[in-house]
Write an enzyme that holds these catalytic residues in place. Structure first.
Site, PDB file in Angstrom:
ATOM      1  N   SER A   1       0.840  -1.187   0.000  1.00 52.77           N
ATOM      2  CA  SER A   1       0.000   0.000   0.000  1.00 52.77           C
ATOM      3  C   SER A   1       0.886   1.251   0.000  1.00 52.77           C
ATOM      4  CB  SER A   1      -0.952  -0.025   1.201  1.00 52.77           C
ATOM      5  OG  SER A   1      -1.950   0.954   1.078  1.00 52.77           O
TER       6      SER A   1
ATOM      7  N   HIS B   1      -7.998  -4.997  -1.071  1.00 48.98           N
ATOM      8  CA  HIS B   1      -6.761  -4.339  -0.638  1.00 48.98           C
ATOM      9  C   HIS B   1      -6.138  -5.021   0.566  1.00 48.98           C
ATOM     10  CE1 HIS B   1      -3.934  -1.041  -0.576  1.00 48.98           C
ATOM     11  NE2 HIS B   1      -4.158  -0.854   0.707  1.00 48.98           N
TER      12      HIS B   1
END
Length: 677
Positions: free
Chosen positions: A536, A651
């Site tokens: 991320s 995610h």
């Protein structure tokens, strides 16, 4: 916004068969290198067996005497929600009772659903809202479910798929911030409205709008605080940006009132009529200035203009940060980060003020709050360090008595290894902490394969968690693991974060490279033996460091990354991160973003290590186009690069254990190939 040509923008499409074919071809090439390695299949199976070991800690949330746990195994790849009693749990019994079967629900609906959470109504915990996401993404639907009958509630609450925020108010009403299609959304794709939805006859629920944020807002959320068995308070958080917000009180007449807290302040808890507030900026109130980094107890009456005294619970200090806050029936419990290790303080309300006391918990590693049964003095927490498997503890905060409920099985023999905290000196002279985990007999000849992990953003601290699979499959093979605690993170409070915020983001890259140079300078490793990993924002970190200092690294694992810093605000939730990175619509900030944007800083003449980029088609937070375009640009410039894009997990990797094991096995095989072979 920069108008630089972007020849790979077509890869941002999420429904183009041509893009799908390109991704499939990239996956095939990567699998031909990694999955075909003879180490991959047995490694994947070992990791999967470890994940499915029944001795692993089943973490739980306790409601009305039942301990609820989400469990996955080979028979339930999507998972089941199950419950047991405390007595059975303490006896290590496997007597669990399934109350929700996600595999059965998904199969009946013909959907690729994964569980995104189960929200119990605190005062009637057999009623829950079940959140189900498509493919493990952030967006989910929420349906009301009865745990006693193990069935959906007829004519119950049902809310469509979206990035919603939904919270129980009482058994017959919920506070709803709609994020579904057709609802007014912010530029970031998050809710802008708050509604009270009250149960009606025959499913005709009554909707009343309570609040609307302006179009420039980032998002809204609303929830109810319970203060003992009879007290309650309803609150709205209206965020203008990631770190700037206004809180609004909802009164008994359903009118809203803004609270005069500073924009960069977070309400962490509410107890005995007082907010527990963490400051990220100085706040002048009643002729007194409270410094950034403070944790305060702020009476509600004080904010409403009546009498009340603000009390400082935790003062800011150079190596200290407030990580999290929990409340029991009687006390406020604060989880502090003290020189990158956890310790707990309790605060008791006595004789008109808060009194601090230490709690008898370990302080050599990392503590996380695991559960707090409502209206009790019990707090469950986990503890681990790099070489100590996680333990789950049940603490009576009032008395200090505690029990270790479960201990995670050791994944490897830790006696051969050591963990030490070290310090690197950044280019501006600031000391940057990092941890090294290595064999006790490591020879400092520069030949140790070393993996350096970092994040450096969003005030998220990097803490000394048990290395688990990396212990068995990296340390025991002769590798070293390093965790960098660079600026941009939350290890030392808001100032540590703000030092690398916005256009100052490259400070975190410089810190990370300084740690890499310190590792090389110490003789632990060398550029040919040094790999870096991050996900991320950490993906941005490692990609930026690769582009800036390619000579330092031989391996780069870049997971679900943010890489195109000129278009990130146009992709999915990207606009919500302007406070963190800066706004490419502003010419000055766009220039700063372009100067470090990994996608834009790639050079044909440079010599980069072979990187591994991973992402998910279902990632609805950080667009998979970031990783796709980076790989395409590297290949177009003549640099080899690998991409692995999964079709589930979103995610956060919210998928089955098979996929989790496969992803970790690929990373390890890649590191073996780059740093050990």
């Amino acid at each position: 916004m920069s108008h630089l040509p972007d020849t790979h923008q077509w890869l941002e499409s999420l429904d183009d068969p041509v893009v799908d074919s390109w991704v499939a071809a990239q996956n095939k090439r990567t699998q031909a290198v990694l999955d075909a390695d003879q180490r991959y299949a047995p490694l994947r199976q070992e990791i999967l067996s470890h994940l499915r070991d029944t001795r692993q800690i089943p973490f739980f949330s306790e409601h009305a005497g039942w301990l609820y746990n989400f469990h996955q195994d080979e028979h339930h790849p999507r998972g089941i929600y199950r419950r047991t009693t405390l007595a059975d749990y303490q006896a290590a019994s496997q007597q669990w009772h399934t109350v929700l079967d996600v595999d059965a629900i998904a199969a009946a609906a013909g959907k690729d659903w994964y569980l995104d959470g189960v929200a119990h109504c605190t005062v009637q915990p057999s009623r829950v809202l079940v959140h189900l996401s498509e493919g493990g993404g952030d967006a989910s639907l929420a349906w009301e479910y009865d745990l006693e009958t193990a069935s959906w509630v007829e004519q119950g609450f049902r809310f469509p798929h979206g990035k919603n925020h939904i919270a129980w108010r009482d058994p017959d009403s919920v506070l709803v911030c709609p994020g579904w299609k057709g609802a007014p959304l912010s530029r970031s794709g998050y809710p802008r409205e708050v509604w009270l939805v009250e149960r009606g006859v025959d499913g005709q629920h009554q909707w009343q709008q309570l609040f609307v944020a302006d179009q420039e807002a980032m998002m809204v959320a609303a929830w109810r605080y319970l203060d003992g068995p009879d007290g309650w308070l309803d609150l709205i958080e209206a965020a203008d940006g990631f770190y700037s917000k206004t809180y609004h009180l909802i009164d008994a007449a359903l009118q809203t009132h803004p609270l005069p807290l500073p924009p960069k302040a977070d309400i962490e808890a509410y107890l005995h009529g007082q907010f527990i507030v963490k400051l990220a900026e100085d706040w002048c109130w009643q002729d007194k200035t409270h410094a950034a980094g403070s944790l305060l107890a702020v009476p509600l009456t004080c904010l409403l203009g009546d009498e009340g005294r603000i009390q400082q619970l935790v003062a800011p200090a150079a190596r200290l940060a407030v990580e999290s806050v929990e409340t029991t029936r009687s006390s406020v419990v604060v989880n502090l980060i003290d020189n990158v290790r956890s310790r707990l303080l309790a605060f008791d309300w006595q004789d008109g003020s808060w009194h601090a006391r230490s709690l008898p918990v370990p302080d050599s590693g990392v503590i996380e709050f695991a559960d707090q049964p409502w209206n009790s003095d019990v707090l469950c927490y986990s503890f681990s360090d790099f070489l100590t498997p996680t333990g789950l503890y049940r603490l009576n905060v009032a008395t200090g008595e505690q029990d270790c409920l479960r201990q995670q099985p050791a994944a490897f023999d830790a006696s051969r290894f050591m963990a030490e905290q070290c310090w690197a000196t950044a280019s501006d002279g600031v000391d940057i902490p990092y941890f090294v985990v290595r064999a006790r007999d490591t020879v400092l000849d520069g030949q140790t394969p070393t993996l350096l992990y970092g994040y450096g953003g969003f005030e998220v601290p990097m803490m000394p968690y048990y290395v688990e699979n990396f212990g068995a499959h990296w340390l025991e093979k002769g590798g070293a693991f390093v965790l960098a605690c660079i600026r941009g993170g939350g290890e030392f409070g808001p100032g540590w974060h703000q030092a690398a915020q916005g256009i100052k983001r490259p400070v975190s890259f410089d810190d990370f490279c300084s740690v890499a140079e310190a590792l090389i300078g110490s003789g632990l490793t060398s550029p040919d033996k040094l790999g870096i990993e991050g996900g991320s924002n950490g993906g941005l970190l490692v990609a930026a460091c690769m582009v800036r200092r390619p000579e330092l690294f031989k391996a780069v694992v870049c997971e679900v990354p943010l890489l195109d810093m000129l278009r990130y605000t146009e992709l999915l939730a990207g606009a919500s991160w302007i406070d963190e990175y800066g706004d490419p619509a502003d010419p000055q900030q766009a220039a700063a973003l372009q100067a470090y944007s990994p996608y834009h800083q790639l050079q044909a003449a440079a010599r980069y290590p072979l990187p591994l980029f991973t992402t998910s088609t279902r990632d609805d937070r950080v667009h998979p186009g970031h990783a796709r375009k980076m790989v395409a640009q590297m290949q177009a410039l003549g640099h080899p690069a690998m991409l692995m894009e999964t079709d589930a997990g979103g995610h956060t990797g919210n998928a089955g254990q098979e996929q989790t094991a496969a992803e970790l096995a690929r990373v390890l095989v890649y590191l073996y190939q780059q740093l050990m072979d």
